[in-house]
Each structure stands twice: as C-alpha cells, then as structure tokens.
Write a protein that holds these residues in place. Structure first.
Motif, PDB file in Angstrom:
ATOM      1  N   PHE A  13      -9.813   7.665 -18.930  1.00 41.89           N
ATOM      2  CA  PHE A  13     -11.004   8.393 -18.509  1.00 41.89           C
ATOM      3  C   PHE A  13     -10.651   9.344 -17.379  1.00 41.89           C
ATOM      4  N   LEU A  14     -10.940  10.606 -17.609  1.00 45.48           N
ATOM      5  CA  LEU A  14     -10.678  11.670 -16.656  1.00 45.48           C
ATOM      6  C   LEU A  14     -11.940  11.905 -15.842  1.00 45.48           C
ATOM      7  N   HIS A  15     -11.826  11.845 -14.520  1.00 40.27           N
ATOM      8  CA  HIS A  15     -12.931  12.125 -13.606  1.00 40.27           C
ATOM      9  C   HIS A  15     -12.535  13.328 -12.759  1.00 40.27           C
ATOM     10  N   ILE A  16     -13.390  14.326 -12.737  1.00 40.70           N
ATOM     11  CA  ILE A  16     -13.178  15.495 -11.890  1.00 40.70           C
ATOM     12  C   ILE A  16     -14.315  15.533 -10.880  1.00 40.70           C
ATOM     13  N   LYS A  59       0.270  15.662 -16.163  1.00 42.86           N
ATOM     14  CA  LYS A  59       1.242  14.835 -16.887  1.00 42.86           C
ATOM     15  C   LYS A  59       0.852  13.385 -16.644  1.00 42.86           C
ATOM     16  N   PHE A  60       0.664  12.644 -17.725  1.00 40.33           N
ATOM     17  CA  PHE A  60       0.229  11.259 -17.590  1.00 40.33           C
ATOM     18  C   PHE A  60       1.348  10.387 -17.054  1.00 40.33           C
ATOM     19  N   ALA A  61       1.043   9.615 -16.030  1.00 33.79           N
ATOM     20  CA  ALA A  61       2.015   8.709 -15.422  1.00 33.79           C
ATOM     21  C   ALA A  61       2.210   7.466 -16.291  1.00 33.79           C
ATOM     22  N   SER A  62       1.191   7.120 -17.065  1.00 31.44           N
ATOM     23  CA  SER A  62       1.274   5.938 -17.912  1.00 31.44           C
ATOM     24  C   SER A  62       2.064   6.258 -19.172  1.00 31.44           C
ATOM     25  N   GLN A  79      -3.977   7.326 -11.634  1.00 32.88           N
ATOM     26  CA  GLN A  79      -3.418   8.601 -11.182  1.00 32.88           C
ATOM     27  C   GLN A  79      -4.496   9.384 -10.446  1.00 32.88           C
ATOM     28  N   THR A  80      -4.073  10.102  -9.392  1.00 38.04           N
ATOM     29  CA  THR A  80      -4.961  10.975  -8.636  1.00 38.04           C
ATOM     30  C   THR A  80      -4.217  12.267  -8.333  1.00 38.04           C
ATOM     31  N   GLN A  81      -4.942  13.368  -8.398  1.00 40.36           N
ATOM     32  CA  GLN A  81      -4.345  14.655  -8.078  1.00 40.36           C
ATOM     33  C   GLN A  81      -5.400  15.524  -7.406  1.00 40.36           C
ATOM     34  N   GLU A  82      -5.050  16.133  -6.297  1.00 35.06           N
ATOM     35  CA  GLU A  82      -5.925  17.080  -5.615  1.00 35.06           C
ATOM     36  C   GLU A  82      -5.570  18.488  -6.067  1.00 35.06           C
ATOM     37  N   ILE A  83      -6.594  19.312  -6.259  1.00 42.23           N
ATOM     38  CA  ILE A  83      -6.329  20.707  -6.623  1.00 42.23           C
ATOM     39  C   ILE A  83      -7.038  21.624  -5.634  1.00 42.23           C
ATOM     40  N   LEU A  84      -6.397  22.736  -5.366  1.00 39.22           N
ATOM     41  CA  LEU A  84      -6.942  23.740  -4.453  1.00 39.22           C
ATOM     42  C   LEU A  84      -6.798  25.120  -5.087  1.00 39.22           C
ATOM     43  N   ASN A  85      -7.902  25.858  -5.141  1.00 42.47           N
ATOM     44  CA  ASN A  85      -7.910  27.253  -5.580  1.00 42.47           C
ATOM     45  C   ASN A  85      -7.168  27.466  -6.897  1.00 42.47           C
ATOM     46  N   GLN A  86      -7.557  26.721  -7.906  1.00 41.50           N
ATOM     47  CA  GLN A  86      -6.948  26.832  -9.221  1.00 41.50           C
ATOM     48  C   GLN A  86      -8.030  26.881 -10.294  1.00 41.50           C
ATOM     49  N   SER A 140     -10.870  16.773  -6.829  1.00 42.85           N
ATOM     50  CA  SER A 140     -10.029  15.607  -7.011  1.00 42.85           C
ATOM     51  C   SER A 140     -10.084  15.231  -8.482  1.00 42.85           C
ATOM     52  N   ILE A 141      -8.917  15.030  -9.072  1.00 43.88           N
ATOM     53  CA  ILE A 141      -8.829  14.599 -10.462  1.00 43.88           C
ATOM     54  C   ILE A 141      -8.302  13.180 -10.450  1.00 43.88           C
TER      55      ILE A 141
END
Length: 79
Positions: free
Chosen positions: A61-64, A51-54, A38-45, A26-27
């Motif tokens: 601050f980016l949290h992975i 792309k920043f929504a703001s 913003q939140t983004q889920e990633i799978l097998n990458q 989860s990003i």
C-alpha cells in the motif's frame, strides 16, 4: 491533484507522476500486515521513481502525504 502510478503491477520499480510539482511530500509503503517497509521524502518534484526495498511478491500500500492531502493506492509486486 492528479496522480498516476505506473506500472502496476510491477517487478520492483514504480513511478509516481503528479500533474504539478509537489513542494514537499512523504511517500510511505506498507506491507499487507500494515508494517511500514519504506519511507521517502520528496521535495520540488513531479515525477518520482520508487525502487521497492522488499524482495517479496505481494500487495503493498502506497501512501502519499502532503500538507494538502493524503492519497492511498494498492501496489502489486511480482518478483
């Protein structure tokens, strides 16, 4: 776990590159006040564009988050 975030600073698009394929993560991006914007889920990458929504310049601050680790990095956006 090796992670590269580039370019930083950026105008609106950053890339996150892992040194291996990530099964699931989860990003999350937070603004300076701690509000999740913003939140983004990633799978097998291993390389992910974000792309920043703001549309505001500033520090974010980016949290992975994966099952094995949590990683944080400040990101500067110059619009």
């Amino acid at each position: 776990m090796g992670i590269t975030v580039y370019p930083n600073p950026s105008s609106d698009l950053i890339w996150i590159k892992f040194n291996q394929v990530i099964d699931h993560a989860s990003i999350e991006i937070y603004d300076i006040s701690g509000r999740r914007i913003q939140t983004q889920e990633i799978l097998n990458q291993s390389t992910i564009p974000i792309k920043f929504a703001s549309s505001f310049s500033g520090t974010y601050f980016l949290h992975i988050i994966t099952k094995d680790f949590v990683w944080n990095e400040p990101i500067i956006i110059n619009q």
